[in-house]
Structure formats: C-alpha cells, structure tokens
Design a protein around this motif. Structure first.
Motif, PDB file in Angstrom:
ATOM      1  N   UNK A 148       0.858  -1.188   0.000  1.00  0.00           N
ATOM      2  CA  UNK A 148       0.000   0.000   0.000  1.00  0.00           C
ATOM      3  C   UNK A 148       0.894   1.236   0.000  1.00  0.00           C
ATOM      4  N   UNK A 149       0.811   2.011  -1.063  1.00  0.00           N
ATOM      5  CA  UNK A 149       1.619   3.231  -1.155  1.00  0.00           C
ATOM      6  C   UNK A 149       0.981   4.305  -0.289  1.00  0.00           C
ATOM      7  N   UNK A 150       1.682   4.751   0.735  1.00  0.00           N
ATOM      8  CA  UNK A 150       1.104   5.721   1.668  1.00  0.00           C
ATOM      9  C   UNK A 150       1.914   7.018   1.673  1.00  0.00           C
ATOM     10  N   UNK A 151       1.169   8.113   1.778  1.00  0.00           N
ATOM     11  CA  UNK A 151       1.814   9.429   1.761  1.00  0.00           C
ATOM     12  C   UNK A 151       1.642  10.160   3.078  1.00  0.00           C
ATOM     13  N   UNK A 152       0.811   9.629   3.963  1.00  0.00           N
ATOM     14  CA  UNK A 152       0.464  10.359   5.187  1.00  0.00           C
ATOM     15  C   UNK A 152      -0.818  11.164   5.014  1.00  0.00           C
ATOM     16  N   UNK A 153      -1.355  11.184   3.794  1.00  0.00           N
ATOM     17  CA  UNK A 153      -2.594  11.906   3.533  1.00  0.00           C
ATOM     18  C   UNK A 153      -3.819  11.044   3.804  1.00  0.00           C
ATOM     19  N   UNK A 163       6.300   4.065   2.241  1.00  0.00           N
ATOM     20  CA  UNK A 163       6.356   5.519   2.260  1.00  0.00           C
ATOM     21  C   UNK A 163       7.601   5.965   1.506  1.00  0.00           C
ATOM     22  N   UNK A 164       7.396   6.809   0.525  1.00  0.00           N
ATOM     23  CA  UNK A 164       8.525   7.354  -0.233  1.00  0.00           C
ATOM     24  C   UNK A 164       8.804   8.764   0.272  1.00  0.00           C
ATOM     25  N   UNK A 214       1.370  -3.058  11.662  1.00  0.00           N
ATOM     26  CA  UNK A 214       1.627  -3.494  10.286  1.00  0.00           C
ATOM     27  C   UNK A 214       2.978  -2.943   9.833  1.00  0.00           C
ATOM     28  N   UNK A 215       3.666  -3.669   8.921  1.00  0.00           N
ATOM     29  CA  UNK A 215       4.996  -3.219   8.501  1.00  0.00           C
ATOM     30  C   UNK A 215       4.933  -2.011   7.581  1.00  0.00           C
ATOM     31  N   UNK A 216       5.937  -1.152   7.706  1.00  0.00           N
ATOM     32  CA  UNK A 216       6.056   0.027   6.841  1.00  0.00           C
ATOM     33  C   UNK A 216       7.471   0.084   6.285  1.00  0.00           C
ATOM     34  N   UNK A 217       7.577   0.116   4.972  1.00  0.00           N
ATOM     35  CA  UNK A 217       8.871   0.300   4.318  1.00  0.00           C
ATOM     36  C   UNK A 217       9.047   1.778   4.006  1.00  0.00           C
TER      37      UNK A 217
END
Lengths: 300, 75
Positions: free
Chosen positions: A52-57, A78-79, A103-106
């Motif tokens: 899941x591509x997450x931006x914080x939005x 998170x990029x 949950x894991x966050x890369x």
C-alpha cells in the motif's frame, strides 16, 4: 438530515447518491464501496500480500485502514520526497499509523535513489516539481514491490483523482493515456506488478470523512509544491460542475470506464523492454527514471 | 462565530445563528470541497450554527504528482 439507513442523525450528506448517513452507516457504506471495487475488477486475492503506497494523507491512510480491516496482508510503502517539514510530518503520520495497527512500513528516500530530493530535482530539471515526483514514485513503487516479492501495489486514488486525470487527458486528447486509465492494471510484463485503486468509487470528501470518523491522524496541509498544479485546476472545474449537477464526476468517470475505455484499449499496442541499466520496464532502452538520475548527477 | 480555514490555517469571524450552507455561501466555498467540523463531529449543511460556535472548514482537495497508471506508462 436523517441517515438513510437507520433514521438517526446524519453526519454526512452524499448529494450524488441523494443520501445522508450517520457515522456508523457511512463507514459501512465506505467499506462496501471498497469491497465492490475489489470484486468488480478482481483487484486483490485473499492470500497475497499487498503493497500500500502511503503518503500520510487522508486517501492512502484510509485505504490502508480499510484493507487491514478487510483482512488483507498489507505492507505500507512511504517514499520520502525530501520536501522539508512536509515530508518529515507526513512520514511521522505513516509511522504512527503503522505502529498503532501493528503493520509493517517500508521507507525509501527518493534522494538516495535519484541522487537528490524533489526540490533539487525540480531545480535541476526545470520541470514542474510534480513531474519528477510522480515519475520517481511510480518507478519506486514498482521496484520495491518486485524486491519484496509483492505482486500488487494499491494506491489511494479516489473518484476525484480519476475524474481529474481523465479530464486532463481528454482536454489534450491524450488518447495513448486513456486505455491505461483504469481502477486496475494487470501485470503486462514479468517486471511490472499489478496496480489497483480500490478507492476509485469514493470521492475525496468521502475519504476525508472516513479518515476523520476513524480518527486517522493524516496530514491536512497540502504539499507545498502542489499549489498551482494542473490537477488541482481540473478538480476545481469539476467541483463546480458537481455542485451544479450532483453525480457529474461519477457519470464522467464511470461512463468512460463502462462505455468508452474499451474502444481506446483496442487501439493501444506498446512494446515493453527492460532498461539496459536498471532492468525496470521501459518502452525505450534507458528508462525515464535512469535518465532523470543521470540529469541530477550531472547537475548536483 | 469563528470559522477555522486551512492551507494556510487562519480564522475568520462571521455571523452565526444560521445554517452551515449559508456560512459556506458567504465564504464562497463549495460544500463538496470541505468537511465541516464542530468539535469532534461532522456537521451537515442544513444544521444550525450559533454565534458561540467554532467550526473548521477542512479542505478535501489534494493534488500534484499523479502516480496513477494513466500516467504510469513505464518509460
């Protein structure tokens, strides 16, 4: 205003559905829309991992929240774009969410991959900041998914995002872009993962409401580089249409998906190669990401 | 009543004792572009707000880099 389902006090009116919902029934409506999106386009399999591509939005964190609640095996990505305090704060939102849900966050730094953060890329390329940012995100989402052995990337694109993109494509008659506008894109090459947009049936006001009601701590501030972005101008135009004619955005996008897109799909024929340097998929010999990285290295 | 606006964050004072949709109209804000928040609750456009209320009009529009497949042709 009463909830359409239970008759209690409504907290949100959805004019395009000629309905209003209380908090609990709206959240159920929201989850049902995501379930329907996944079912209709066969976006996800139960046993597979989802990046899941997450931006914080609001959109990406709402999406992550729903997918977790629905029992999918999710990993966040998170990029870090290196956009000053905005990136610091948005990353913190993602880390807090991941920790709270277990949950894991890369996390990947665009500066490590391209050679400079987005503000420098903008200066070097003299292109709109969203250009280098979008290119880097698309490339890294696919590459990280491949590296992690995850077959599908889910992004938080909503109905408004999709309608605005379609509007922009039609305004310029970018017919080559139209067949690729879909809530779900299959893998067409061994080095391309599937890409899905489970929120495409939901407006951004609905995703914001869901995030608020679920008490998701998302970043409300807009990216400092987004001011003046063409996509926002398109959204403003469409919002005026929506105000005058509720359902306009929905009809524009869904009409395209159901009736017009197939005609453009038949017209597309593209040869995919592997970039001679990084091995990622490209239509040429050297991919756009490697070209961007070269340009940055020459200038920094 | 007090209205909190975002991007950038600021506050304006407007007359209360009327419906939310009237406040939005005065501020030239389309209802579909914001969440209306009072305390920790969402407020619908037909609800009355009083002079002593504080409401936040939280924008929902985001934009910028498109990472969608439409622009996502590998290059």
């Amino acid at each position: 205003m009463k909830c359409r389902k239970c008759g209690g006090a409504a907290v949100l009116e959805l004019r395009r559905h000629n309905a209003a919902f209380c908090a609990a029934d709206f959240q159920e409506f929201f989850r049902n829309q995501v379930r329907e999106a996944i079912r209709k386009y066969r976006m996800l399999e139960r046993e597979e991992r989802v990046l899941v591509a997450v931006s914080g939005g609001k959109d990406s964190l709402a999406l992550w929240d729903v997918l977790i609640a629905e029992g999918y095996d999710t990993t966040g990505l998170y990029l870090d774009l290196g956009i000053f305090d905005y990136s610091v704060e948005s990353r913190a939102r993602c880390e807090t969410f991941a920790a709270a849900h277990g949950v894991p966050l890369l996390v990947r730094q665009v500066a490590d991959e391209v050679g400079a953060p987005v503000p420098v890329i903008q200066r070097v390329t003299r292109r709109p900041p969203c250009s280098g940012c979008g290119l880097s995100k698309r490339y890294l989402m696919n590459r990280v998914a491949l590296e992690e052995g995850i077959p599908v990337v889910a992004t938080g694109h909503n109905l408004d995002d999709e309608a605005a993109t379609l509007f922009g494509s039609v305004m310029h008659w970018q017919t080559e872009a139209l067949p690729r506008q879909s809530p779900a894109l299959p893998s067409t090459h061994p080095r391309l993962v599937r890409r899905v947009k489970p929120l495409y049936r939901l407006s951004e006001r609905e995703t914001a409401a869901y995030a608020f009601l679920k008490k998701i701590d998302y970043i409300v501030e807009e990216c400092p580089f987004a001011a003046g972005a063409t996509s926002i101008a398109h959204k403003e135009v469409l919002s005026r249409l929506e105000d005058a004619s509720p359902g306009a955005k929905h009809n524009f996008l869904f009409g395209f998906l159901d009736r017009a897109r197939p005609a453009f799909e038949r017209a597309e024929a593209v040869t995919l190669n592997e970039c001679v340097r990084c091995g990622q998929v490209t239509t040429g010999t050297l991919c756009a990401f490697c070209k961007l990285a070269d340009q940055v290295k020459r200038s920094v | 009543m007090k209205v909190v606006l975002r991007n950038p964050r600021r506050e304006v004072d407007v007359p209360g004792n009327r419906r939310v949709k009237d406040v939005l109209r005065e501020l030239a804000i389309l209802p579909e572009t914001v969440l209306v928040i009072r305390g920790d609750e969402l407020v619908t456009a037909d609800q009355l707000v009083s002079d002593g209320d504080t409401i936040e009009l939280r924008p929902v529009m985001s934009g910028g880099a498109d990472t969608g497949p439409a622009s996502g042709r590998p290059r």
